[in-house]
Scaffold this motif. Structure first.
Motif, PDB file in Angstrom:
ATOM      1  N   ALA A  14      -5.409  17.031 -13.854  1.00 33.93           N
ATOM      2  CA  ALA A  14      -6.866  17.009 -13.972  1.00 33.93           C
ATOM      3  C   ALA A  14      -7.411  15.601 -14.210  1.00 33.93           C
ATOM      4  O   ALA A  14      -8.540  15.290 -13.817  1.00 33.93           O
ATOM      5  CB  ALA A  14      -7.314  17.932 -15.108  1.00 33.93           C
ATOM      6  N   SER A  15      -6.605  14.750 -14.830  1.00 36.00           N
ATOM      7  CA  SER A  15      -7.075  13.405 -15.156  1.00 36.00           C
ATOM      8  C   SER A  15      -5.912  12.428 -15.046  1.00 36.00           C
ATOM      9  O   SER A  15      -4.831  12.684 -15.582  1.00 36.00           O
ATOM     10  CB  SER A  15      -7.651  13.381 -16.577  1.00 36.00           C
ATOM     11  OG  SER A  15      -8.073  12.086 -16.928  1.00 36.00           O
ATOM     12  N   VAL A  16      -6.137  11.316 -14.342  1.00 36.56           N
ATOM     13  CA  VAL A  16      -5.079  10.313 -14.178  1.00 36.56           C
ATOM     14  C   VAL A  16      -5.676   8.912 -14.317  1.00 36.56           C
ATOM     15  O   VAL A  16      -6.887   8.715 -14.159  1.00 36.56           O
ATOM     16  CB  VAL A  16      -4.371  10.436 -12.805  1.00 36.56           C
ATOM     17  CG1 VAL A  16      -3.716  11.799 -12.651  1.00 36.56           C
ATOM     18  CG2 VAL A  16      -5.338  10.164 -11.663  1.00 36.56           C
ATOM     19  N   GLN A  17      -4.801   7.959 -14.588  1.00 40.03           N
ATOM     20  CA  GLN A  17      -5.207   6.552 -14.643  1.00 40.03           C
ATOM     21  C   GLN A  17      -4.298   5.769 -13.712  1.00 40.03           C
ATOM     22  O   GLN A  17      -3.083   5.932 -13.744  1.00 40.03           O
ATOM     23  CB  GLN A  17      -5.108   5.999 -16.068  1.00 40.03           C
ATOM     24  CG  GLN A  17      -5.632   4.574 -16.197  1.00 40.03           C
ATOM     25  CD  GLN A  17      -5.511   4.041 -17.621  1.00 40.03           C
ATOM     26  OE1 GLN A  17      -4.410   3.840 -18.118  1.00 40.03           O
ATOM     27  NE2 GLN A  17      -6.649   3.813 -18.260  1.00 40.03           N
ATOM     28  N   VAL A  18      -4.910   4.917 -12.872  1.00 42.72           N
ATOM     29  CA  VAL A  18      -4.142   4.111 -11.929  1.00 42.72           C
ATOM     30  C   VAL A  18      -4.291   2.640 -12.283  1.00 42.72           C
ATOM     31  O   VAL A  18      -5.242   2.236 -12.956  1.00 42.72           O
ATOM     32  CB  VAL A  18      -4.597   4.359 -10.475  1.00 42.72           C
ATOM     33  CG1 VAL A  18      -4.390   5.818 -10.095  1.00 42.72           C
ATOM     34  CG2 VAL A  18      -6.048   3.957 -10.287  1.00 42.72           C
ATOM     35  N   ALA A  19      -3.335   1.839 -11.792  1.00 40.92           N
ATOM     36  CA  ALA A  19      -3.369   0.401 -12.066  1.00 40.92           C
ATOM     37  C   ALA A  19      -3.670  -0.411 -10.814  1.00 40.92           C
ATOM     38  O   ALA A  19      -4.279  -1.476 -10.890  1.00 40.92           O
ATOM     39  CB  ALA A  19      -2.039  -0.051 -12.662  1.00 40.92           C
ATOM     40  N   SER A  87      -9.375   7.266 -13.218  1.00 45.78           N
ATOM     41  CA  SER A  87      -9.852   6.022 -13.836  1.00 45.78           C
ATOM     42  C   SER A  87      -8.865   4.915 -13.505  1.00 45.78           C
ATOM     43  O   SER A  87      -7.700   5.177 -13.200  1.00 45.78           O
ATOM     44  CB  SER A  87      -9.996   6.177 -15.357  1.00 45.78           C
ATOM     45  OG  SER A  87      -8.742   6.474 -15.951  1.00 45.78           O
ATOM     46  N   ARG A  88      -9.356   3.701 -13.571  1.00 45.74           N
ATOM     47  CA  ARG A  88      -8.487   2.567 -13.252  1.00 45.74           C
ATOM     48  C   ARG A  88      -8.209   1.755 -14.506  1.00 45.74           C
ATOM     49  O   ARG A  88      -9.137   1.400 -15.240  1.00 45.74           O
ATOM     50  CB  ARG A  88      -9.126   1.676 -12.189  1.00 45.74           C
ATOM     51  CG  ARG A  88      -8.208   0.559 -11.711  1.00 45.74           C
ATOM     52  CD  ARG A  88      -8.846  -0.173 -10.572  1.00 45.74           C
ATOM     53  NE  ARG A  88      -8.083  -1.345 -10.189  1.00 45.74           N
ATOM     54  CZ  ARG A  88      -8.520  -2.275  -9.345  1.00 45.74           C
ATOM     55  NH1 ARG A  88      -9.719  -2.135  -8.799  1.00 45.74           N
ATOM     56  NH2 ARG A  88      -7.785  -3.314  -9.044  1.00 45.74           N
ATOM     57  N   LYS A  89      -6.950   1.462 -14.720  1.00 49.51           N
ATOM     58  CA  LYS A  89      -6.544   0.706 -15.896  1.00 49.51           C
ATOM     59  C   LYS A  89      -7.164  -0.683 -15.857  1.00 49.51           C
ATOM     60  O   LYS A  89      -7.161  -1.358 -14.829  1.00 49.51           O
ATOM     61  CB  LYS A  89      -5.025   0.588 -15.947  1.00 49.51           C
ATOM     62  CG  LYS A  89      -4.496  -0.085 -17.195  1.00 49.51           C
ATOM     63  CD  LYS A  89      -2.972  -0.118 -17.181  1.00 49.51           C
ATOM     64  CE  LYS A  89      -2.440  -0.794 -18.435  1.00 49.51           C
ATOM     65  NZ  LYS A  89      -0.957  -0.854 -18.438  1.00 49.51           N
ATOM     66  N   GLY A  90      -7.733  -1.099 -16.962  1.00 44.00           N
ATOM     67  CA  GLY A  90      -8.341  -2.417 -17.037  1.00 44.00           C
ATOM     68  C   GLY A  90      -7.993  -3.115 -18.341  1.00 44.00           C
ATOM     69  O   GLY A  90      -7.439  -2.519 -19.262  1.00 44.00           O
ATOM     70  N   ILE A  91      -8.326  -4.389 -18.402  1.00 38.91           N
ATOM     71  CA  ILE A  91      -8.075  -5.187 -19.595  1.00 38.91           C
ATOM     72  C   ILE A  91      -9.394  -5.830 -20.024  1.00 38.91           C
ATOM     73  O   ILE A  91     -10.088  -6.448 -19.211  1.00 38.91           O
ATOM     74  CB  ILE A  91      -7.024  -6.289 -19.315  1.00 38.91           C
ATOM     75  CG1 ILE A  91      -5.685  -5.649 -18.928  1.00 38.91           C
ATOM     76  CG2 ILE A  91      -6.866  -7.204 -20.517  1.00 38.91           C
ATOM     77  CD1 ILE A  91      -4.650  -6.650 -18.486  1.00 38.91           C
ATOM     78  N   TRP A  92      -9.731  -5.658 -21.294  1.00 39.42           N
ATOM     79  CA  TRP A  92     -10.949  -6.268 -21.822  1.00 39.42           C
ATOM     80  C   TRP A  92     -10.703  -7.747 -22.108  1.00 39.42           C
ATOM     81  O   TRP A  92      -9.724  -8.105 -22.758  1.00 39.42           O
ATOM     82  CB  TRP A  92     -11.396  -5.575 -23.108  1.00 39.42           C
ATOM     83  CG  TRP A  92     -12.055  -4.243 -22.898  1.00 39.42           C
ATOM     84  CD1 TRP A  92     -11.523  -3.020 -23.164  1.00 39.42           C
ATOM     85  CD2 TRP A  92     -13.363  -4.013 -22.380  1.00 39.42           C
ATOM     86  NE1 TRP A  92     -12.424  -2.030 -22.835  1.00 39.42           N
ATOM     87  CE2 TRP A  92     -13.566  -2.611 -22.355  1.00 39.42           C
ATOM     88  CE3 TRP A  92     -14.388  -4.855 -21.938  1.00 39.42           C
ATOM     89  CZ2 TRP A  92     -14.739  -2.035 -21.912  1.00 39.42           C
ATOM     90  CZ3 TRP A  92     -15.567  -4.279 -21.484  1.00 39.42           C
ATOM     91  CH2 TRP A  92     -15.739  -2.887 -21.476  1.00 39.42           C
TER      92      TRP A  92
END
Length: 301
Positions: A14-19, A87-92
């Motif tokens: 249902a929910s994933v995060q990609v890089a 969602s896409r993995k990000g860095i602040w």
């Protein structure tokens, strides 16, 4: 590898995060199901990933249509969640990180100017921003040729070699050093000698290209009159141009990772760091280039 005769069920999460920048079907599956897919069909690309920190919700029907363009529907069947939130993995990049980068840059510049003390009196940092995961690199560009006198610094952020953010940061620099000043009133056209110059400690944060030694000035003439104790600035002194109108020059065209050379002709005089017009001998077009050395100019593309 041949596909199985019966359709293989692959449950969607249902929910994933990609890089990465591209979403693959395996990204939407559990590790075990992703391994099964790899054995059956290999990587299946779906669409571009959302920007870092953003999300995209895609229905199972839409995903099935995208998959069917690459694999027959009777060979593979998507089950599980009715839609997938990606969602896409990000860095602040936090203000503290920006301040550290700018501080390192200022220290590096100061190390090349012996006797000069540089520090930030004020630093107006932008809010934090997010970039994609990857190899992060920074570049700092001052608003003037020398950092001294700059009121803005441009912070360029690259991820895996690609520019992803460009921040213009307002600064107030504090700088002090021993600089060359005039020992008596001098008029325009007078020649500078050792007896007419001395070194004096001064706040140089508002000075545009002062001198830190006598040698470059000896024997040069003033472009304007100066009064006792006044610092000598580069624009106030007559220097022979490094490149003269009509000179044959090498044009160095560059961007990150690529550098090309071409021959050209200078269309005007230019001192070090000045921007002048140059005619490219191949295209016969005039372009604006920066003087780097005698016979060498550069342009970014």
């Amino acid at each position: 590898m041949a596909l199985p005769a019966l359709a293989v069920d692959l449950p969607l999460q249902a929910s994933v995060q990609v890089a990465d920048t591209q979403v693959l079907l395996r990204d939407l599956l559990s590790p075990a199901d992703a391994a099964r897919l790899e054995q059956i069909a290999g990587p299946i690309s779906l669409f571009r990933a959302p920007e870092p920190g953003k999300v995209r919700k895609v229905s199972r029907e839409t995903l099935a249509r995208l998959v069917s363009r690459q694999i027959k529907p009777d060979q593979l069947r998507l089950t599980g969640a009715g839609s997938v939130t990606i969602s896409r993995k990000g860095i602040w990049i936090e203000p503290e990180e920006m301040e550290a980068v700018l501080g390192d840059y200022l220290a590096s510049v100061a190390s090349e100017l012996p006797g000069v003390t540089l520090s930030f009196e004020k630093l107006y940092l932008p809010p934090r921003f997010m970039v994609a995961a990857g190899k992060i690199e920074y570049q700092v560009i001052p608003s003037t040729r020398q950092v001294i006198g700059s009121r803005r610094l441009t912070l360029i952020t690259r991820v895996n070699g690609e520019v992803v953010a460009n921040k213009s940061i307002r600064v107030a620099l504090k700088a002090s050093a021993q600089v060359v000043v005039i020992t008596s009133d001098l008029r325009r056209g007078e020649t500078l000698t050792a007896s007419s110059l001395e070194l004096r400690e001064q706040d140089i944060s508002g000075l545009d290209e002062p001198f830190f030694a006598f040698e470059p000035l000896l024997g040069k003439q003033l472009k304007q009159s100066l009064r006792l104790g006044q610092p000598v600035l580069r624009r106030q002194v007559e220097f022979p141009p490094l490149i003269k109108r009509g000179d044959r020059v090498t044009i160095q065209a560059q961007n990150p990772g690529i550098q090309l050379n071409a021959m050209g002709e200078a269309r005007q005089n230019g001192e070090l760091g000045e921007t002048i017009r140059v005619r490219n001998n191949s295209s016969l077009r005039e372009i604006l280039c920066q003087v780097q050395a005698a016979g060498l100019v550069s342009v970014e593309f």
